[in-house]
Each structure stands twice: as structure tokens, then as C-alpha cells.
Motif scaffolding. Structure first.
Motif, PDB file in Angstrom:
ATOM      1  N   ASN A  27       6.036  -6.938  -2.289  1.00 10.19           N
ATOM      2  CA  ASN A  27       5.380  -6.235  -1.193  1.00 10.19           C
ATOM      3  C   ASN A  27       6.092  -4.923  -0.877  1.00 10.19           C
ATOM      4  OD1 ASN A  27       3.407  -6.036   0.924  1.00 10.19           O
ATOM      5  ND2 ASN A  27       4.973  -6.650   2.393  1.00 10.19           N
ATOM      6  N   TYR A  83       0.472  -3.848   5.307  1.00 10.88           N
ATOM      7  CA  TYR A  83       1.778  -4.107   4.695  1.00 10.88           C
ATOM      8  C   TYR A  83       2.761  -4.681   5.710  1.00 10.88           C
ATOM      9  CZ  TYR A  83       0.639  -1.737   0.308  1.00 10.88           C
ATOM     10  OH  TYR A  83       0.090  -1.390  -0.902  1.00 10.88           O
ATOM     11  N   GLN A  89       8.410  -1.855   6.133  1.00  5.94           N
ATOM     12  CA  GLN A  89       7.072  -1.938   5.570  1.00  5.94           C
ATOM     13  C   GLN A  89       6.065  -1.094   6.344  1.00  5.94           C
ATOM     14  OE1 GLN A  89       7.996  -2.836   2.692  1.00  5.94           O
ATOM     15  NE2 GLN A  89       6.165  -4.022   2.376  1.00  5.94           N
ATOM     16  N   GLU A  97       4.392  -8.416   5.723  1.00  5.53           N
ATOM     17  CA  GLU A  97       5.853  -8.576   5.743  1.00  5.53           C
ATOM     18  C   GLU A  97       6.279  -9.609   6.789  1.00  5.53           C
ATOM     19  OE1 GLU A  97       9.935  -7.062   4.782  1.00  5.53           O
ATOM     20  OE2 GLU A  97       8.017  -7.261   3.778  1.00  5.53           O
ATOM     21  N   SER A 139       4.338  -1.281  -1.416  1.00  5.22           N
ATOM     22  CA  SER A 139       4.254  -0.415  -0.246  1.00  5.22           C
ATOM     23  C   SER A 139       4.865   0.958  -0.540  1.00  5.22           C
ATOM     24  CB  SER A 139       4.969  -1.069   0.939  1.00  5.22           C
ATOM     25  OG  SER A 139       4.982  -0.208   2.059  1.00  5.22           O
TER      26      SER A 139
END
Length: 246
Positions: free
Chosen positions: A203, A24, A8, A28, A207
Motif C-alpha cells: 500500500n 489510501y 499514506q 492504511e 501510494s
């Protein structure tokens, strides 16, 4: 882009977008921490309520009640025989069962299901459910969900001295209510962990998409050119051109 999907924020960090990369990556870590915690608690809770079911709820006790239940309209011969065969089985320690014990339990559950088909509640309505296979997910769910299975709990006789099925939650055995709460709490934690795992995937996708767009913008090149083109009349006309490169 691939780096951002796997790690991430890596793609965004490569494009020097430090703040978004940190957001991000931080999200994570938080998501994985929550997932591990809730899943671990949920699994521990599941193991606990299953152990509680083994210790407090018995198919043999439920089948024995069913034989004498006034709403049972069938022939008790098959169920009586299955109960006698399964009398030697230790339902509190299923991990110690022999192949013979497992067969006796399967036979008992089958006989109970046949008897349930021949039984009606106090209002004359047929039983709505059948006892699932021992140890299945539905088994652990139904014994703590429906009043029909209350007679299998250890303290049923104290809660219903006349052997009648309860018609209100307040009249159910204490063990039934405690088990239902434990079952619901554990499954709630597991569902929460499952939802978090979906957010983790989202996510990653966001990302990677963000890194792709950032890279595209970073790599944009705008070239301009001014050219003098002769016309048929002999005059020279200036022509401007703009080229956008990805």
C-alpha cells in the motif's frame, strides 16, 4: 512522493487528489488495525498453548514410556540414567529452573533422541521424528502434530491403556487434539498478521507511485510557438513547434 510513502495519501492530498488520498489513508488505518488485532491474538494464543504444553506434556513422561516401549531396540541404560537425573525437574514451571535443571533436561532430550533412533513403530518402520530441543519452535509444533509424541501427554494412559501408539486421530489423547487445535489457531492468526504486514508495504509503494505519477501530470507544461523562417527563394515559411516540459 516521500510524504505519501511515509504518511499514506499525503502526496496525493498535496496534489489535491482528495478521494484517492482518503482511500489510501483509510486502507492504511484498516490494515494496521487488523494487523495489531490478529498479531495480538496470535501472541496471546501462542503464550497459551506453550503454557498448555508445559502443564500437560512432559519429556520425562515420554522418555519413561520409551524405555518400556516394545519397539525400542536399544540399550536403556543411558536413558534410564537421564530419567533419574531429570526426575527432580518441574516441567510445569520451566521459568524456575536452575542451571543444573537445564542441563538435566538437555541430557534427557539427548538420551531420548538416541533412543528414538533405536525405535520402530508397530509396522516396523523407524520413528520419523526426533524430539526437538525443549522450548524450541519445533518442540511446540511436533508434540501436537505427530502420534509418536502422544505418550508425553498426561491423559495418554487413559486413551491407550496398552501403551500402544494410536493409529487414528480418534484414538489420540483429548489433550493432544485440543492442543493441536489451539496451536493451529494461534499460528493461523500470526500468519494472517504477517500477510497483512506485506499488504501494508504494498500500500505504501502504490501510494508513493500514484503520487509520483500525479505530480508528473500536474507539472506537465505544453508550449507552442509559431516562427516565420525565410527560404532561399526569399519567401517566408511559417513553422510551428510544440515543446513538452516535465
Amino acid at each position: 512522493r516521500a510524504g505519501s510513502a511515509a504518511v499514506q495519501g499525503a502526496g496525493l492530498a498535496y496534489n489535491r487528489c482528495w478521494v484517492r488520498a482518503a482511500v489510501y489513508a483509510g486502507l492504511e488505518v484498516a490494515l494496521w488495525t487488523g494487523y495489531a488485532s490478529w498479531r495480538g491474538q496470535g501472541i496471546d494464543g501462542r503464550d497459551a498453548y506453550q503454557a498448555e504444553a508445559h502443564a500437560r506434556w512432559s519429556p520425562h513422561r515420554y522418555g519413561s514410556w520409551l524405555v518400556d516401549y516394545e519397539g525400542y531396540r536399544g540399550n536403556p541404560t543411558e536413558l534410564d540414567a537421564a530419567l533419574q537425573t531429570a526426575a527432580r525437574v518441574d516441567f510445569q514451571a520451566p521459568g524456575t529452573w536452575s542451571a543444573r535443571d537445564e542441563e538435566a533436561v538437555r541430557t534427557l532430550v539427548s538420551a531420548i533422541r538416541a533412543a528414538e533412533d533405536e525405535s520402530v513403530a508397530a509396522n516396523g518402520v523407524a520413528f520419523s521424528h526426533q524430539l526437538p530441543l525443549y522450548g524450541s519452535q519445533q518442540y511446540y509444533e511436533l508434540i501436537g502434530k505427530y502420534f509418536q509424541f502422544n505418550p508425553g501427554w498426561e491423559d495418554f494412559a487413559a486413551a491407550s491403556p496398552d501403551g500402544a501408539l494410536p493409529v487414528a486421530l480418534a484414538k489420540t489423547p483429548d489433550q493432544f487434539r485440543a492442543y493441536a487445535d489451539d496451536h493451529g489457531d494461534a499460528n493461523g492468526l500470526l500468519r494472517r498478521a504477517s500477510r497483512v504486514s506485506s499488504v501494508i508495504v504494498l500500500n505504501h509503494v502504490l501510494s508513493a507511485f500514484d503520487a509520483m505519477l500525479t505530480a508528473r501530470v500536474h507539472n506537465l507544461r505544453l508550449d507552442s510557438e509559431l516562427t516565420l523562417l525565410p527560404a532561399a527563394s526569399g519567401a517566408v515559411t511559417p513553422v510551428a513547434s510544440v515543446r513538452l516540459q516535465f
